[in-house]
Design a protein around this motif. Structure first.
Motif, PDB file in Angstrom:
ATOM      1  N   GLN A 500       0.825  -1.206   0.000  1.00 15.32           N
ATOM      2  CA  GLN A 500       0.000   0.000   0.000  1.00 15.32           C
ATOM      3  C   GLN A 500       0.863   1.261   0.000  1.00 15.32           C
ATOM      4  OE1 GLN A 500      -2.454  -0.506   3.480  1.00 15.32           O
ATOM      5  NE2 GLN A 500      -3.864  -1.945   2.471  1.00 15.32           N
ATOM      6  N   GLN A 501       1.948   1.236   0.760  1.00 11.61           N
ATOM      7  CA  GLN A 501       2.844   2.393   0.793  1.00 11.61           C
ATOM      8  C   GLN A 501       3.484   2.643  -0.574  1.00 11.61           C
ATOM      9  OE1 GLN A 501       5.410   1.115   4.052  1.00 11.61           O
ATOM     10  NE2 GLN A 501       4.528   2.705   5.377  1.00 11.61           N
ATOM     11  N   ALA A 502       3.894   1.571  -1.248  1.00 10.33           N
ATOM     12  CA  ALA A 502       4.526   1.718  -2.559  1.00 10.33           C
ATOM     13  C   ALA A 502       3.544   2.320  -3.567  1.00 10.33           C
ATOM     14  CB  ALA A 502       5.035   0.368  -3.052  1.00 10.33           C
ATOM     15  N   LEU A 503       2.297   1.856  -3.555  1.00  5.15           N
ATOM     16  CA  LEU A 503       1.298   2.411  -4.469  1.00  5.15           C
ATOM     17  C   LEU A 503       1.059   3.888  -4.170  1.00  5.15           C
ATOM     18  CD1 LEU A 503      -0.830   2.028  -6.686  1.00  5.15           C
ATOM     19  CD2 LEU A 503      -2.450   1.333  -4.892  1.00  5.15           C
ATOM     20  N   ALA A 504       0.949   4.222  -2.883  1.00  9.25           N
ATOM     21  CA  ALA A 504       0.732   5.625  -2.512  1.00  9.25           C
ATOM     22  C   ALA A 504       1.896   6.500  -2.971  1.00  9.25           C
ATOM     23  CB  ALA A 504       0.536   5.741  -0.999  1.00  9.25           C
ATOM     24  N   LEU A 505       3.115   5.999  -2.875  1.00  6.12           N
ATOM     25  CA  LEU A 505       4.280   6.772  -3.312  1.00  6.12           C
ATOM     26  C   LEU A 505       4.262   7.013  -4.814  1.00  6.12           C
ATOM     27  CD1 LEU A 505       7.106   5.160  -1.173  1.00  6.12           C
ATOM     28  CD2 LEU A 505       6.404   7.565  -1.103  1.00  6.12           C
ATOM     29  N   ARG A 506       3.898   5.990  -5.574  1.00  6.59           N
ATOM     30  CA  ARG A 506       3.849   6.165  -7.029  1.00  6.59           C
ATOM     31  C   ARG A 506       2.770   7.176  -7.413  1.00  6.59           C
ATOM     32  NH1 ARG A 506       5.136   0.439  -6.593  1.00  6.59           N
ATOM     33  NH2 ARG A 506       7.209   0.111  -7.514  1.00  6.59           N
ATOM     34  N   ALA A 507       1.665   7.158  -6.696  1.00  7.60           N
ATOM     35  CA  ALA A 507       0.622   8.160  -6.950  1.00  7.60           C
ATOM     36  C   ALA A 507       1.139   9.558  -6.617  1.00  7.60           C
ATOM     37  CB  ALA A 507      -0.626   7.841  -6.123  1.00  7.60           C
ATOM     38  N   ALA A 516       6.012  16.992  -2.288  1.00  9.88           N
ATOM     39  CA  ALA A 516       6.038  15.552  -2.030  1.00  9.88           C
ATOM     40  C   ALA A 516       7.381  15.081  -1.490  1.00  9.88           C
ATOM     41  CB  ALA A 516       5.714  14.795  -3.312  1.00  9.88           C
ATOM     42  N   LEU A 517       8.403  15.928  -1.536  1.00 13.73           N
ATOM     43  CA  LEU A 517       9.750  15.488  -1.162  1.00 13.73           C
ATOM     44  C   LEU A 517       9.841  15.029   0.287  1.00 13.73           C
ATOM     45  CD1 LEU A 517      12.009  18.023  -3.074  1.00 13.73           C
ATOM     46  CD2 LEU A 517      12.034  15.536  -3.306  1.00 13.73           C
ATOM     47  N   ASP A 518       9.110  15.671   1.204  1.00 10.43           N
ATOM     48  CA  ASP A 518       9.221  15.263   2.604  1.00 10.43           C
ATOM     49  C   ASP A 518       8.723  13.832   2.802  1.00 10.43           C
ATOM     50  OD1 ASP A 518       6.617  15.951   2.042  1.00 10.43           O
ATOM     51  OD2 ASP A 518       6.245  17.018   3.915  1.00 10.43           O
ATOM     52  N   THR A 519       7.637  13.459   2.091  1.00  7.43           N
ATOM     53  CA  THR A 519       7.123  12.098   2.184  1.00  7.43           C
ATOM     54  C   THR A 519       8.092  11.112   1.538  1.00  7.43           C
ATOM     55  OG1 THR A 519       4.854  12.931   2.136  1.00  7.43           O
ATOM     56  CG2 THR A 519       5.180  10.604   1.607  1.00  7.43           C
ATOM     57  N   ILE A 520       8.699  11.496   0.431  1.00 11.12           N
ATOM     58  CA  ILE A 520       9.650  10.604  -0.253  1.00 11.12           C
ATOM     59  C   ILE A 520      10.887  10.392   0.619  1.00 11.12           C
ATOM     60  CG2 ILE A 520      11.148  10.387  -2.268  1.00 11.12           C
ATOM     61  CD1 ILE A 520       8.964  11.848  -3.873  1.00 11.12           C
ATOM     62  N   ARG A 521      11.376  11.448   1.273  1.00 10.12           N
ATOM     63  CA  ARG A 521      12.523  11.286   2.201  1.00 10.12           C
ATOM     64  C   ARG A 521      12.166  10.303   3.308  1.00 10.12           C
ATOM     65  NH1 ARG A 521      12.419  16.882   2.288  1.00 10.12           N
ATOM     66  NH2 ARG A 521      13.850  17.897   0.850  1.00 10.12           N
ATOM     67  N   GLU A 522      10.960  10.431   3.837  1.00 11.92           N
ATOM     68  CA  GLU A 522      10.506   9.511   4.883  1.00 11.92           C
ATOM     69  C   GLU A 522      10.498   8.078   4.368  1.00 11.92           C
ATOM     70  OE1 GLU A 522       6.314   8.651   7.268  1.00 11.92           O
ATOM     71  OE2 GLU A 522       6.735  10.670   6.513  1.00 11.92           O
ATOM     72  N   ALA A 523      10.039   7.893   3.130  1.00  9.58           N
ATOM     73  CA  ALA A 523       9.974   6.549   2.557  1.00  9.58           C
ATOM     74  C   ALA A 523      11.363   5.960   2.352  1.00  9.58           C
ATOM     75  CB  ALA A 523       9.221   6.593   1.231  1.00  9.58           C
ATOM     76  N   ILE A 529      12.322  -2.860   0.918  1.00  9.84           N
ATOM     77  CA  ILE A 529      12.963  -2.527  -0.360  1.00  9.84           C
ATOM     78  C   ILE A 529      11.947  -1.992  -1.359  1.00  9.84           C
ATOM     79  CG2 ILE A 529      14.119  -3.542  -2.366  1.00  9.84           C
ATOM     80  CD1 ILE A 529      15.597  -5.381  -0.462  1.00  9.84           C
ATOM     81  N   GLN A 530      10.746  -2.598  -1.440  1.00 10.56           N
ATOM     82  CA  GLN A 530       9.787  -2.160  -2.437  1.00 10.56           C
ATOM     83  C   GLN A 530       9.302  -0.735  -2.181  1.00 10.56           C
ATOM     84  OE1 GLN A 530       6.794  -5.249  -0.697  1.00 10.56           O
ATOM     85  NE2 GLN A 530       5.652  -4.032  -2.179  1.00 10.56           N
ATOM     86  N   VAL A 531       9.319  -0.307  -0.921  1.00 12.16           N
ATOM     87  CA  VAL A 531       8.953   1.076  -0.612  1.00 12.16           C
ATOM     88  C   VAL A 531      10.039   2.025  -1.113  1.00 12.16           C
ATOM     89  CG1 VAL A 531       8.518   2.723   1.263  1.00 12.16           C
ATOM     90  CG2 VAL A 531       7.507   0.432   1.339  1.00 12.16           C
ATOM     91  N   ARG A 532      11.305   1.661  -0.910  1.00  9.04           N
ATOM     92  CA  ARG A 532      12.385   2.529  -1.381  1.00  9.04           C
ATOM     93  C   ARG A 532      12.434   2.554  -2.914  1.00  9.04           C
ATOM     94  NH1 ARG A 532      15.431  -0.422   2.282  1.00  9.04           N
ATOM     95  NH2 ARG A 532      17.141  -0.869   0.811  1.00  9.04           N
ATOM     96  N   VAL A 533      12.127   1.419  -3.560  1.00 13.60           N
ATOM     97  CA  VAL A 533      12.063   1.405  -5.025  1.00 13.60           C
ATOM     98  C   VAL A 533      10.972   2.359  -5.515  1.00 13.60           C
ATOM     99  CG1 VAL A 533      11.493   0.004  -7.048  1.00 13.60           C
ATOM    100  CG2 VAL A 533      12.999  -0.919  -5.276  1.00 13.60           C
ATOM    101  N   ALA A 534       9.809   2.302  -4.879  1.00 15.24           N
ATOM    102  CA  ALA A 534       8.716   3.203  -5.263  1.00 15.24           C
ATOM    103  C   ALA A 534       9.101   4.660  -5.044  1.00 15.24           C
ATOM    104  CB  ALA A 534       7.455   2.858  -4.467  1.00 15.24           C
ATOM    105  N   ALA A 535       9.858   4.922  -3.981  1.00 13.45           N
ATOM    106  CA  ALA A 535      10.320   6.292  -3.741  1.00 13.45           C
ATOM    107  C   ALA A 535      11.223   6.770  -4.871  1.00 13.45           C
ATOM    108  CB  ALA A 535      11.048   6.364  -2.404  1.00 13.45           C
ATOM    109  N   MET A 536      12.091   5.881  -5.367  1.00  5.51           N
ATOM    110  CA  MET A 536      12.941   6.237  -6.509  1.00  5.51           C
ATOM    111  C   MET A 536      12.081   6.577  -7.732  1.00  5.51           C
ATOM    112  SD  MET A 536      16.235   6.142  -5.764  1.00  5.51           S
ATOM    113  CE  MET A 536      15.604   7.095  -4.374  1.00  5.51           C
ATOM    114  N   GLU A 537      11.105   5.730  -8.001  1.00  6.05           N
ATOM    115  CA  GLU A 537      10.245   5.969  -9.154  1.00  6.05           C
ATOM    116  C   GLU A 537       9.445   7.258  -8.986  1.00  6.05           C
ATOM    117  OE1 GLU A 537       7.895   2.503  -9.813  1.00  6.05           O
ATOM    118  OE2 GLU A 537       9.624   1.171  -9.992  1.00  6.05           O
ATOM    119  N   ALA A 538       9.041   7.559  -7.763  1.00  2.00           N
ATOM    120  CA  ALA A 538       8.291   8.790  -7.511  1.00  2.00           C
ATOM    121  C   ALA A 538       9.131  10.026  -7.779  1.00  2.00           C
ATOM    122  CB  ALA A 538       7.779   8.801  -6.069  1.00  2.00           C
ATOM    123  N   LEU A 539      10.437   9.922  -7.625  1.00  2.00           N
ATOM    124  CA  LEU A 539      11.322  11.076  -7.832  1.00  2.00           C
ATOM    125  C   LEU A 539      11.505  11.434  -9.298  1.00  2.00           C
ATOM    126  CD1 LEU A 539      14.181  10.414  -5.246  1.00  2.00           C
ATOM    127  CD2 LEU A 539      12.615  12.368  -5.262  1.00  2.00           C
TER     128      LEU A 539
END
Length: 653
Positions: A500-507, A516-523, A529-539
């Motif tokens: 769920q966190q990964a999907l929210a990050l991609r959105a 959105a940067l503060d949420t991505i830093r938190e992630a 690992i899948q949360v950090r991957v989603a954070a990369m994609e969100a950037l």
């Protein structure tokens, strides 16, 4: 496309001077406009204030004025489309201009810079079709218009985004000044490197520029390729009916503050619109030399003082007679009706290319119909319910998304929530709703409702589309877009699983919001690992240097190969100028074959527009430890390629 339209695109000033045969309107010529203007031949004197140190970054100092000697010559002429390139051309326009060109920094904001520009002429000659006559009153009017100060809005890289002219300034004058602005802009995203590329605008359209260091403070800029042309309908992708040949060599000498000390620019552009149309030739030479750098107290507040009297437009705005904004759609639609277009979708050709061409044509015509007759869009849900395969339904949904009228949004919302429709059609409807250019409350509410749908695929697609809808709202409803971003950040914090966190990050990434940067830093601090991957994609689409910094940090330090590969993926959507040094380090040191393979593929994709990418591929072809990756790099090096366009905007996914 008519020859007149091409001229207008090239110069931004054609409607003022273009004369149809038999016209009685005199073509202007101005010379020796103001005897009081300073001569550009005087020696360079940089007075008073020393250039501040910039550590490789452009210095924007409010109140700083840069005064240049300017000399320019421009020729626009015409020839038969069948004649070979370089053959003698027909008379057109010839402009010669000398004087002083002053650029002063008015204000510096978080992401934007406002400057004031002022031209003082000593020589101004303009002839059109060999006609040199100019009444004295026209001479005085043109001189006054050219010497009226105007304003620009730039981003921190130096790219000119907006022009602000006094309302009475005519199109001819605006076109001349906009051409000078476009030809003299030096765009650098961050620190100076050995080479980089940028996406820039001029009066012709949008093009890819490449900069290469020639010495310590000397850089050459070249235009590689035009990707879009300026038209009355805005920037349009280059069509197959228009062929351009472009050459530019602009050599900049920079000061320590990364402002131009001198510029020698030579440009040539040919546009051929095909059989029966004249080939257009545009040649320009421009020289700038710094005379003085000093503080000017009149700069601060000058834009705000005049803002109510200014007309604002983008650098690539078409300038000409006002046209009916719907005429373009009438031409596309022709005499076809809704029923005829639906029948065309129901009887698509079997051969793949013919089918794809037919789908594209019908989608364009349906969009035109929905713009001209908005109520026709309301028929779409019933057509879908009557049964239509996804291949035929998709162009209809795409046309609704492109039209983005309230009626079109209503039909997309209806189709998205209709459980009687085929699953793939509903998926397309949800995606189209998220991509609509002007989402309204009905569309946003429909997507929000679908993020809670029992169908996992619909739910995930709606979540990503919800983020993209927030991005599309930014220009027209900034406060509403901000509220949606805040809602999605809360969704991330309330998510209970890494999925769920990964999907929210991609959105969140699809919103492209700096907030959105503060949420991505938190992630990025997550153990998943899948949360950090989603954070990369969100950037990948978040603007600004902080996003580059986070990508660079994770590419070099994250222990998970998947995360580092996600960082390389995200780099592919961003300007690579500041990221190439980090990609070089990872290429040389990363232990993962997968990471290095991804980097080589990325470098191979951009090698036509990023000269430094070729150097890295050369290194990899000789030093990469894995033989298959060495071979891959060598194949890229030995395969000719056209210049690569800048990374496209990524859709919701």
């Amino acid at each position: 496309m008519s020859s007149v339209a091409v001229i207008l695109m090239l110069m931004g000033l054609g409607v003022v001077w273009w004369r149809q045969p038999g016209s009685d309107t005199p073509a202007p010529r101005v010379e020796q406009a103001t005897a009081s203007a300073a001569s550009p031949a005087q020696p360079t004197v940089v007075s008073g204030l020393a250039a501040p140190k910039a550590d490789g970054l452009r210095v924007w100092t409010p109140g700083m004025l840069y005064r240049y000697a300017l000399s320019t010559e421009q020729k626009v002429s015409f020839g038969n489309s069948k004649q070979p390139a370089g053959a003698p051309s027909l008379p057109g326009m010839h402009l010669t201009l000398q004087g002083e060109w002053s650029v002063g920094v008015v204000a510096v904001e978080a992401e934007r810079v406002h400057v004031r520009v002022n031209l003082q002429t000593s020589t101004f000659q303009l002839s059109v079709e060999g006609n040199d006559a100019l009444p004295p009153d026209v001479r005085r009017t043109m001189t006054a218009a050219l010497e009226l100060p105007f304003f620009l809005t730039l981003d921190k890289s130096g790219a000119v985004a907006l022009t602000h002219f006094e309302e009475p300034v005519d199109d001819l004058t605006r076109g001349i000044l906009r051409t000078l602005v476009a030809s003299s802009q030096f765009v650098v995203p961050g620190q100076l490197t050995q080479a980089w590329r940028s996406d820039e605008l001029d009066t012709t359209g949008q093009y890819v520029a490449v900069y290469v260091r020639q010495g310590n403070n000397r850089f050459e800029k070249k235009k590689q390729v035009y990707t879009h042309l300026t038209t009355p309908q805005g920037l349009q992708p280059m069509g197959s009916d228009v062929h351009t040949t472009t050459y530019m060599s602009a050599v900049f000498e920079l000061g320590e503050d990364i402002w131009t000390q001198s510029l020698q620019d030579k440009e040539h552009l040919e546009v051929d619109t095909g059989e029966g149309m004249p080939r257009v030739f545009n040649d320009l030479e421009l020289s700038l030399r710094l005379l003085e750098r000093r503080m000017d107290a009149t700069l601060k507040g000058s834009l705000e003082a005049r803002r109510g009297l200014l007309s604002t437009a983008t650098m690539a705005t078409f300038q000409g007679r006002a046209q009916d904004p719907l005429e373009h759609y009438r031409q596309i639609l022709g005499n076809r009706t809704f029923d005829e277009l639906i029948q065309a979708l129901r009887s698509l050709p079997a051969e793949e290319k013919a089918r794809d061409d037919a789908r594209t044509q019908v989608m364009e015509q349906l969009r035109a119909l929905f713009m001209l007759q908005p109520g026709e869009a309301l028929k779409v849900p019933d057509i879908l319910r009557s049964g239509m395969p996804q291949l035929a339904a998709s162009p209809m949904l795409g046309a609704l998304s492109a039209a983005s009228t309230p009626e079109a949004i209503h039909s997309l919302a209806t189709a998205s929530g209709d459980s009687s429709l085929a699953h793939d059609v509903r998926m397309d409807a949800v995606s189209a709703l998220g991509m609509a250019g002007e989402p309204n409350r009905e569309g946003v509410d429909a997507l929000r409702h679908l993020t809670r749908d029992q169908d996992a695929m619909l739910r995930d697609t709606a979540s990503l589309a919800f983020g993209n809808a927030a991005y599309q709202m930014t220009d027209d409803d900034a406060r509403g877009a901000e509220a949606l971003v805040h809602e999605m950040k809360n969704n991330y914090r309330s998510a209970t699983t890494p999925e769920q966190q990964a999907l929210a990050l991609r959105a969140i990434g699809n919103t492209r919001a700096p907030d959105a940067l503060d949420t991505i830093r938190e992630a990025l601090r997550s153990n998943a690992i899948q949360v950090r991957v989603a954070a990369m994609e969100a950037l990948r689409n978040i603007p600004g240097p902080e996003a580059d910094r986070l990508l660079s940090e994770r590419l070099l330090t994250d222990p998970a190969t998947q995360v580092r590969r996600g960082a390389v993926f995200a780099c592919g959507f961003r300007p690579l100028g500041t990221l190439l040094p980090v990609l070089r380090q990872a290429l040389q040191k990363d232990a993962s074959d997968g990471v290095r393979s991804d980097i080589i593929n990325l470098l191979g994709t951009v090698r036509g527009a990023a000269p430094e990418a070729l150097l890295l591929l050369q290194w990899a072809s000789q030093n990469e430890p894995h033989p298959e990756l060495r071979r891959m790099a060598a194949v890229f090096l030995n395969t000719p390629t056209a210049p690569s366009p800048l990374p496209p905007d990524s859709p919701a996914h």
